[in-house]
Write a protein that holds these residues in place. Sequence first.
Motif, mmCIF file in Angstrom:
data_model
loop_
_atom_site.group_PDB
_atom_site.id
_atom_site.type_symbol
_atom_site.label_atom_id
_atom_site.label_comp_id
_atom_site.label_asym_id
_atom_site.label_seq_id
_atom_site.Cartn_x
_atom_site.Cartn_y
_atom_site.Cartn_z
ATOM 1 N N LYS A 93 -2.607 -7.449 3.162
ATOM 2 C CA LYS A 93 -2.770 -6.000 3.062
ATOM 3 C C LYS A 93 -2.772 -5.645 1.579
ATOM 4 N N ILE A 94 -3.760 -4.838 1.186
ATOM 5 C CA ILE A 94 -3.751 -4.323 -0.186
ATOM 6 C C ILE A 94 -3.630 -2.801 -0.085
ATOM 7 N N LEU A 95 -2.580 -2.286 -0.692
ATOM 8 C CA LEU A 95 -2.183 -0.893 -0.522
ATOM 9 C C LEU A 95 -2.742 -0.005 -1.627
ATOM 10 N N SER A 96 -3.084 1.205 -1.225
ATOM 11 C CA SER A 96 -3.651 2.188 -2.145
ATOM 12 C C SER A 96 -2.582 3.177 -2.608
ATOM 13 N N ASP A 97 -2.255 3.109 -3.893
ATOM 14 C CA ASP A 97 -1.290 4.022 -4.524
ATOM 15 C C ASP A 97 -2.072 5.124 -5.255
ATOM 16 N N PHE A 98 -3.139 5.590 -4.579
ATOM 17 C CA PHE A 98 -4.097 6.488 -5.216
ATOM 18 C C PHE A 98 -3.606 7.928 -5.333
ATOM 19 N N TRP A 99 -3.038 8.467 -4.225
ATOM 20 C CA TRP A 99 -2.650 9.869 -4.273
ATOM 21 C C TRP A 99 -1.367 10.106 -3.509
ATOM 22 N N PRO A 100 -0.385 10.803 -4.093
ATOM 23 C CA PRO A 100 -0.373 11.215 -5.500
ATOM 24 C C PRO A 100 -0.500 9.992 -6.426
ATOM 25 N N HIS A 101 -1.323 10.127 -7.416
ATOM 26 C CA HIS A 101 -1.743 9.004 -8.258
ATOM 27 C C HIS A 101 -0.557 8.221 -8.838
ATOM 28 N N GLY A 102 -0.455 6.947 -8.426
ATOM 29 C CA GLY A 102 0.576 6.069 -8.972
ATOM 30 C C GLY A 102 1.994 6.402 -8.548
ATOM 31 N N LYS A 103 2.152 7.144 -7.454
ATOM 32 C CA LYS A 103 3.492 7.589 -7.041
ATOM 33 C C LYS A 103 4.451 6.414 -6.827
ATOM 34 N N VAL A 104 3.980 5.357 -6.149
ATOM 35 C CA VAL A 104 4.871 4.223 -5.864
ATOM 36 C C VAL A 104 5.151 3.436 -7.142
#
Length: 155
Positions: A93-104
């Motif tokens: 699994k490749i996770l998207s930390d897109f929005w809110p941008h870079g939150k994780v």
Amino acid sequence: MQKRGLEIGSQAPDFSLKDQNGDEFKLSNYKGKKILLSFHPLAWTSICSKQMLSLEENYNKFLELNTIPVGVSVDPVPSKKAWAENLQLKNLKILSDFWPHGKVAKLFNIFREEDGFSERANIIIDEEGKIVFFKIYPIRELPDINEIIEFLSNK
């Protein structure tokens, strides 16, 4: 300069992100398993591709070690999906930390504000949700997958 990352032994912040298929990945749903968060700056770059392929190639080894590996970057889900197909990822699994941008990435204190993406980092969270391994790599350096497997084998 402020120290990056979080302390070993501290509780990992819970989060929820979408994977390349739009499915939710919530950290707290994986209690009882170790999680390897493998942060990479951007999809479609050679070092990041090699980093994700090393996770895919060792996926079954990770499962034997009671560990779920996941990739994380700020790219949006459609880009992650196309990239996963391009890399022929079957398990990872490749996770998207897109929005809110870079939150994780910000929760783990590894977001590079000046660049708009995360550090390259491997973080291992144990079965209880505690951080047991946290390493930031030079942005142009491929993390050593054997270092991670060895660490997990000795845990």
